[in-house]
Design an enzyme around this catalytic site. Structure first.
Site, PDB file in Angstrom:
ATOM      1  N   TYR A 143       0.828  -1.210   0.000  1.00 40.53           N
ATOM      2  CA  TYR A 143       0.000   0.000   0.000  1.00 40.53           C
ATOM      3  C   TYR A 143       0.862   1.259   0.000  1.00 40.53           C
ATOM      4  O   TYR A 143       1.692   1.451   0.905  1.00 40.53           O
ATOM      5  CB  TYR A 143      -0.909  -0.016   1.227  1.00 40.53           C
ATOM      6  CG  TYR A 143      -1.750   1.220   1.406  1.00 40.53           C
ATOM      7  CD1 TYR A 143      -2.913   1.412   0.669  1.00 40.53           C
ATOM      8  CD2 TYR A 143      -1.395   2.196   2.344  1.00 40.53           C
ATOM      9  CE1 TYR A 143      -3.700   2.553   0.850  1.00 40.53           C
ATOM     10  CE2 TYR A 143      -2.167   3.327   2.535  1.00 40.53           C
ATOM     11  CZ  TYR A 143      -3.315   3.500   1.783  1.00 40.53           C
ATOM     12  OH  TYR A 143      -4.088   4.618   1.958  1.00 40.53           O
ATOM     13  N   ASN A 215       7.785  -1.741   2.780  1.00 37.26           N
ATOM     14  CA  ASN A 215       6.749  -0.766   3.108  1.00 37.26           C
ATOM     15  C   ASN A 215       6.174  -1.085   4.491  1.00 37.26           C
ATOM     16  O   ASN A 215       4.988  -0.974   4.732  1.00 37.26           O
ATOM     17  CB  ASN A 215       5.641  -0.840   2.047  1.00 37.26           C
ATOM     18  CG  ASN A 215       4.622   0.275   2.169  1.00 37.26           C
ATOM     19  OD1 ASN A 215       4.969   1.447   2.196  1.00 37.26           O
ATOM     20  ND2 ASN A 215       3.344  -0.084   2.227  1.00 37.26           N
ATOM     21  N   SER A 247       3.359  -3.147   4.367  1.00 34.88           N
ATOM     22  CA  SER A 247       3.567  -4.536   3.949  1.00 34.88           C
ATOM     23  C   SER A 247       4.977  -4.669   3.397  1.00 34.88           C
ATOM     24  O   SER A 247       5.657  -3.679   3.166  1.00 34.88           O
ATOM     25  CB  SER A 247       2.559  -4.951   2.863  1.00 34.88           C
ATOM     26  OG  SER A 247       1.234  -4.861   3.323  1.00 34.88           O
ATOM     27  N   SER A 285      -0.095  -5.663   8.141  1.00 30.86           N
ATOM     28  CA  SER A 285       0.996  -5.818   7.185  1.00 30.86           C
ATOM     29  C   SER A 285       0.840  -7.092   6.366  1.00 30.86           C
ATOM     30  O   SER A 285       0.590  -8.162   6.910  1.00 30.86           O
ATOM     31  CB  SER A 285       2.337  -5.855   7.929  1.00 30.86           C
ATOM     32  OG  SER A 285       3.423  -5.808   7.041  1.00 30.86           O
ATOM     33  N   GLY A 286       0.976  -6.956   5.061  1.00 33.42           N
ATOM     34  CA  GLY A 286       1.026  -8.126   4.192  1.00 33.42           C
ATOM     35  C   GLY A 286       2.471  -8.519   3.984  1.00 33.42           C
ATOM     36  O   GLY A 286       3.174  -7.889   3.192  1.00 33.42           O
TER      37      GLY A 286
END
Length: 372
Positions: A143, A215, A247, A285-286
């Site tokens: 994102y 990120n 993420s 968070s991914g």
């Protein structure tokens, strides 16, 4: 489109930091023979009350522009699933994928998937025309809405195809480039980072490379080579980030012959790599990881015979490979931070996301006896 020079700022090793491991000539994922990387970067300053555009797409081509449709063996692991990586279901079941790996922002996954499908259909036109084949591109995201007008969906098919066509070997740009253009890492400007490791097995030399789109993380969490840097560099934090909402995507490439289950285990170790930097893998968070091997070249299973032979490394020899992943991911994140440049915020507007200053980092490292 704006693409900065390949090397505009010193990387971690260039600063004299005691980074472990032996790297390849470019210290990049492109040190793996045949692997290419391309970018398309969109940068537009805010105008007429609008928000700035800072986004893009990163393309990783495991087999370059080879016209023959030859998949690569792969494994995938998700540390925290607040994100997307298309094609991951089949990678976990089938153990392979065909085509490029694209990394972009959250709201551009669809157009990137569409463009990657178009490229696959064009690149392997004869096979797809003659047989019942289907494309399942790998597209991952993080994102970038803090620094980019993400809801404007500024990335189009043309930009994605341009990134794929721009893929090249050798040293690659880092920081505010490609999908990393608008990313924030530990509340510093983040983005794209890369690193590599050389591995020797029974006299044979292999390469493992990593590319991250960083990120993730909050400032107090940041550790650099064991030093709690974030506790000391607490000025100019992002004003509206009481909790993590970023993420990280990590893509691991190697020419070492490994099975899909071994590659999945490599992908898991990326979580240990980002953990060295301090993140626990936050709820928002991914943290999604992919590993692939260019060894054991094969035809598409639909066009192959009944049996398949593979050369794979003995599991008892995997420990140095695991360490290469952990070290490589940690260094790639640090390289992303050091390469990045300041960027204005989009939401809320009127602020600046500062890049990590090398001199400030070295000052903190020196207090702990860890500067070059």
């Amino acid at each position: 489109m704006t693409v900065p020079p390949v090397r505009s700022k010193p990387r971690a090793r260039g600063l004299g930091l005691d980074v472990p491991g032996i790297c390849g000539p470019a210290n990049a994922i492109t040190d793996v023979p045949g692997v290419l990387v391309g970018y398309e970067t969109l940068v537009r300053d805010a105008a007429l009350g609008g928000r700035p555009v800072r986004t893009g797409v990163t393309a990783i081509l495991p087999r370059g522009f080879d016209p023959h449709p030859s998949p690569v063996w792969a494994g995938q692991f998700t540390l925290n699933g607040n994100g997307e990586m298309t094609g991951s279901h089949w990678i976990r079941d089938g153990g392979h994928f065909l085509g490029p790996v694209l990394v972009t922002n959250t709201h551009s996954v669809g157009i990137a998937h569409h463009a990657a499908t178009r490229w696959i259909l064009s690149q392997y036109a004869e096979a797809f025309e003659e047989h019942h084949l289907w494309a399942m591109p790998v597209v991952a995201e993080t994102y970038d809405g803090a620094l980019n007008d993400i809801n404007g969906q500024h990335l189009g098919e043309a930009e994605v195809l341009a990134a794929i066509r721009a893929a090249r070997p050798g040293p690659i740009a880092e920081g505010n480039v490609g999908g990393g253009a608008g990313m924030v890492c530990y509340e510093f400007k983040g983005g794209t980072g890369t690193a590599s490791r050389v591995i020797e097995v029974d006299g044979e030399r292999f390469t493992l490379g990593v590319l991250v789109q960083a990120n993730h993380g909050l400032r107090p969490w940041l550790n650099v080579l064991g030093v709690p840097v974030g506790r000391h560099l607490d000025r100019d934090r992002m004003k509206d980030m009481p909790a993590e909402r970023g993420s990280i995507i990590a893509v691991i490439a190697t020419d070492l012959p490994l099975s899909p289950s071994q590659l999945e285990r490599l992908a898991r170790r990326a979580g240990l790599g980002i953990g060295r930097g301090g993140t626990p893998g936050g709820n928002n968070s991914g943290d999604i990881f992919l590993a692939f091997s260019t060894a054991n070249r094969m035809d598409l299973p639909q066009l192959s015979g009944a049996w398949r032979d593979m050369r794979t490394l003995n599991d008892e020899r995997l420990d140095p490979v695991y360490m290469a992943v952990v070290e490589g991911v940690d260094e790639a994140v640090l390289n992303a931070l050091l390469a990045a440049e300041d960027a204005p915020t989009a939401k809320p507007a009127g602020h600046v996301c500062r890049a990590l200053r090398a001199d400030e980092l070295l000052e903190v490292m020196a207090r702990y006896g860890r500067a070059g």
